[in-house]
Design an enzyme around this catalytic site. Structure first.
Site, mmCIF file in Angstrom:
data_model
loop_
_atom_site.group_PDB
_atom_site.id
_atom_site.type_symbol
_atom_site.label_atom_id
_atom_site.label_comp_id
_atom_site.label_asym_id
_atom_site.label_seq_id
_atom_site.Cartn_x
_atom_site.Cartn_y
_atom_site.Cartn_z
ATOM 1 N N HIS A 28 0.831 -1.208 0.000
ATOM 2 C CA HIS A 28 0.000 0.000 0.000
ATOM 3 C C HIS A 28 0.868 1.261 0.000
ATOM 4 O O HIS A 28 1.633 1.490 0.939
ATOM 5 C CB HIS A 28 -0.881 -0.031 1.260
ATOM 6 N N HIS B 13 -0.375 11.038 -2.213
ATOM 7 C CA HIS B 13 -1.701 10.716 -1.685
ATOM 8 C C HIS B 13 -2.650 11.905 -1.618
ATOM 9 O O HIS B 13 -3.802 11.826 -2.023
ATOM 10 C CB HIS B 13 -1.577 10.079 -0.298
HETATM 11 O O1 G3P Z 1 -6.721 1.965 -2.513
HETATM 12 C C1 G3P Z 1 -6.881 1.573 -1.190
HETATM 13 C C2 G3P Z 1 -6.621 2.673 -0.222
HETATM 14 O O2 G3P Z 1 -5.385 3.214 -0.508
HETATM 15 C C3 G3P Z 1 -7.663 3.744 -0.214
HETATM 16 O O3 G3P Z 1 -7.465 4.701 0.785
HETATM 17 O O4 G3P Z 1 -6.771 6.866 1.674
HETATM 18 O O5 G3P Z 1 -5.154 5.011 1.648
HETATM 19 O O6 G3P Z 1 -5.808 6.127 -0.459
HETATM 20 P P1 G3P Z 1 -6.250 5.713 0.912
HETATM 21 CA CA CA Z 2 -4.789 4.777 -2.072
#
Ligand code: G3P
Ligand code: CA
Length: 239
Positions: free
Chosen positions: A7, A49
């Site tokens: 992630h 992000h």
């Molecule tokens: O794509 C999964 C997750 O990354 C979504 O939430 O806020 O971490 O981008 P965020």
């Molecule tokens: Ca994400």
């Protein structure tokens, strides 16, 4: 067995959404990498992000108000500042250069929840096609209109509907929109919900799975991919 996705790259140990975090994820042998994409003022696809660089960089301002030349001067080391040296905001092109000759799957989250960046879908898909990566990409977004626009441009590229809510009939809703993947928040997944999504023919890629107990629970439920900040923990548990 559930696939292992890093992630924002290997963001538990390295600065999120940086080339270092992506390189380290590839190095440990993940199945996939998730990342977040925005568009600069001069239409460069960049991996970060937030809409504003403040949280992760040593500066502030909106990505969409800056050119890439302005943005690339900032250190995106976030809470790791000073630990690994300068880590810039990567472009999607730099990332594709890293993974083009690997078999890593890439989940590109288009961050159109606040600003829609009208050309972001077309530009992202053009670059995916330029690199011939159509078979190893999942395009996802919390903005489901973005996902539908991706379908219009390139129906052959896999798509996912993100949601942080506990949706009723998430699988049915997703399949009815001709979208292949549900990307739910992990705490919303029960056996019944997983079964509903799978019965609808959907693939389930859930986030953000960091704790050992969640890795065990969700892989036992048969979730297709676990997206987490510590892919090393998932490798330890699942392989
Ligand atoms: O794509 C999964 C997750 O990354 C979504 O939430 O806020 O971490 O981008 P965020
Ligand atoms: Ca994400």
């Amino acid at each position: 067995m559930s696939k292992i996705f890093a992630h924002r790259g290997f963001s538990g140990k390295y600065p999120e959404n940086t080339m270092l975090a992506f390189e380290k994820a590839v190095e440990i042998g993940v199945d996939g990498i998730e990342m977040d994409v925005h568009l600069t003022k001069d239409n460069v696809l960049v991996i970060i992000h937030d809409e504003d660089i403040r949280r992760t960089c040593d500066g502030e301002g909106l990505v969409r108000d800056m050119t890439y030349d302005e943005l690339k001067k900032f250190d995106a080391s976030a809470s790791f500042r000073g630990v690994y040296g300068f880590c810039g905001i990567p472009t999607l092109r730099e990332y594709f250069e890293l993974v083009k000759d690997t078999d890593v799957i890439t989940n590109i989250e288009l961050k159109t929840g606040i600003f829609e960046y009208p050309t972001i879908e077309q530009r992202t898909i053009d670059m995916i096609k330029e690199y011939g990566l159509e078979d190893r990409i999942i395009l996802s977004s919390f903005n489901h209109f973005t996902v539908k626009r991706c379908e219009e441009i390139a129906p052959e590229i896999k798509r996912g509907f993100l949601s942080e809510s506990w949706l009723i009939d998430y699988g049915k809703y997703t399949a009815a929109q001709n979208v292949q993947c549900c990307h739910p928040i992990h705490c919303s997944l029960t056996k019944e919900i997983v079964d509903e999504m799978h019965s609808a023919g959907c693939e389930i890629n859930t986030w953000t799975v960091n704790e050992y107990k969640d890795i065990e629970r969700l892989s036992a439920l048969g979730v297709d991919a676990l997206i987490g900040n510590f892919p090393d923990r998932m490798i330890e548990k699942l392989r």
